[in-house]
Scaffold this motif. Structure first.
Motif, short mmCIF file in Angstrom:
data_model
loop_
_atom_site.label_atom_id
_atom_site.label_comp_id
_atom_site.label_asym_id
_atom_site.label_seq_id
_atom_site.Cartn_x
_atom_site.Cartn_y
_atom_site.Cartn_z
N THR A 258 3.00 -0.73 -14.05
CA THR A 258 3.14 -0.38 -12.66
C THR A 258 1.84 0.20 -12.13
O THR A 258 1.00 0.68 -12.91
N ILE A 259 1.68 0.16 -10.81
CA ILE A 259 0.52 0.73 -10.16
C ILE A 259 1.00 1.43 -8.90
O ILE A 259 1.75 0.87 -8.11
N ARG B 171 8.89 -0.38 -5.23
CA ARG B 171 9.86 0.69 -5.01
C ARG B 171 9.22 1.92 -4.40
O ARG B 171 8.02 2.17 -4.56
N ARG B 172 10.03 2.64 -3.66
CA ARG B 172 9.64 3.95 -3.17
C ARG B 172 10.90 4.71 -2.83
O ARG B 172 11.84 4.13 -2.29
N PHE B 173 10.94 5.98 -3.19
CA PHE B 173 12.11 6.81 -2.97
C PHE B 173 13.35 6.08 -3.50
O PHE B 173 13.38 5.66 -4.64
N SER C 146 0.82 -1.22 0.00
CA SER C 146 0.00 0.00 0.00
C SER C 146 0.85 1.27 0.00
O SER C 146 0.37 2.33 -0.37
N THR C 147 2.11 1.16 0.39
CA THR C 147 2.98 2.34 0.46
C THR C 147 4.06 2.34 -0.61
O THR C 147 4.99 3.14 -0.54
N TYR C 148 3.95 1.45 -1.58
CA TYR C 148 4.94 1.31 -2.64
C TYR C 148 4.30 1.45 -4.01
O TYR C 148 3.12 1.17 -4.19
N THR C 149 5.12 1.84 -4.95
CA THR C 149 4.77 1.65 -6.36
C THR C 149 5.18 0.23 -6.72
O THR C 149 6.36 -0.13 -6.57
N VAL C 150 4.24 -0.57 -7.16
CA VAL C 150 4.53 -1.97 -7.45
C VAL C 150 4.24 -2.25 -8.91
O VAL C 150 3.46 -1.52 -9.55
N GLY C 151 4.87 -3.27 -9.42
CA GLY C 151 4.63 -3.55 -10.82
C GLY C 151 5.41 -4.73 -11.33
O GLY C 151 5.93 -5.54 -10.56
N TRP C 152 5.47 -4.81 -12.66
CA TRP C 152 6.09 -5.92 -13.35
C TRP C 152 7.05 -5.41 -14.42
O TRP C 152 6.73 -4.48 -15.16
#
Length: 115
Positions: free
Chosen positions: A50-51, A98-100, A30-36
């Motif tokens: 990505t989402i 990922r984040r930051f 919930s606090t990350y950009t996630v994806g493939w």
């Protein structure tokens, strides 16, 4: 320790469908950009979809209209529904969060599209 575990890869005929799933341990999607991302033999790793935390999505041009990314924050999973698969979609698919300046990768799952 962070672990991203992918599942759902396999062999499928052209025109077929697969659904990839990625589950996270050690972080909250919930606090990350996630994806493939994916990497085909002899090619560089490339973004698939990505989402972001708020639900906005981004897709590579090559898969728009065929692939859909979705995230379930309660289950801490992200899925990639892949329809109308083509031989060019053959690659190892990697889940990422990922984040930051922080980025995590799964071990990858093979998708092979062949008749």
């Amino acid at each position: 320790q962070v672990h991203l575990v992918e599942s759902g890869g396999g062999l499928v005929q052209p025109g077929g469908s697969l659904r990839l799933s990625c589950t996270a341990k050690g972080i909250s999607f919930s606090t990350y950009t996630v994806g493939w991302y994916r990497q085909a033999p002899g090619k560089q790793r490339e973004l698939v979809a990505t989402i972001i935390g708020g639900g906005g999505t981004n897709y590579a041009d090559s898969i728009k209209g065929r692939f859909t990314i979705a995230k379930d924050n309660a289950k801490n999973t992200v899925e990639l529904q892949m329809n109308n698969l083509k031989p060019d979609d053959t690659a190892v698919y990697y889940c990422t969060a990922r984040r930051f300046g922080e980025i995590h990768w799964g071990q990858g799952t093979q998708v092979t599209v062949s008749s």
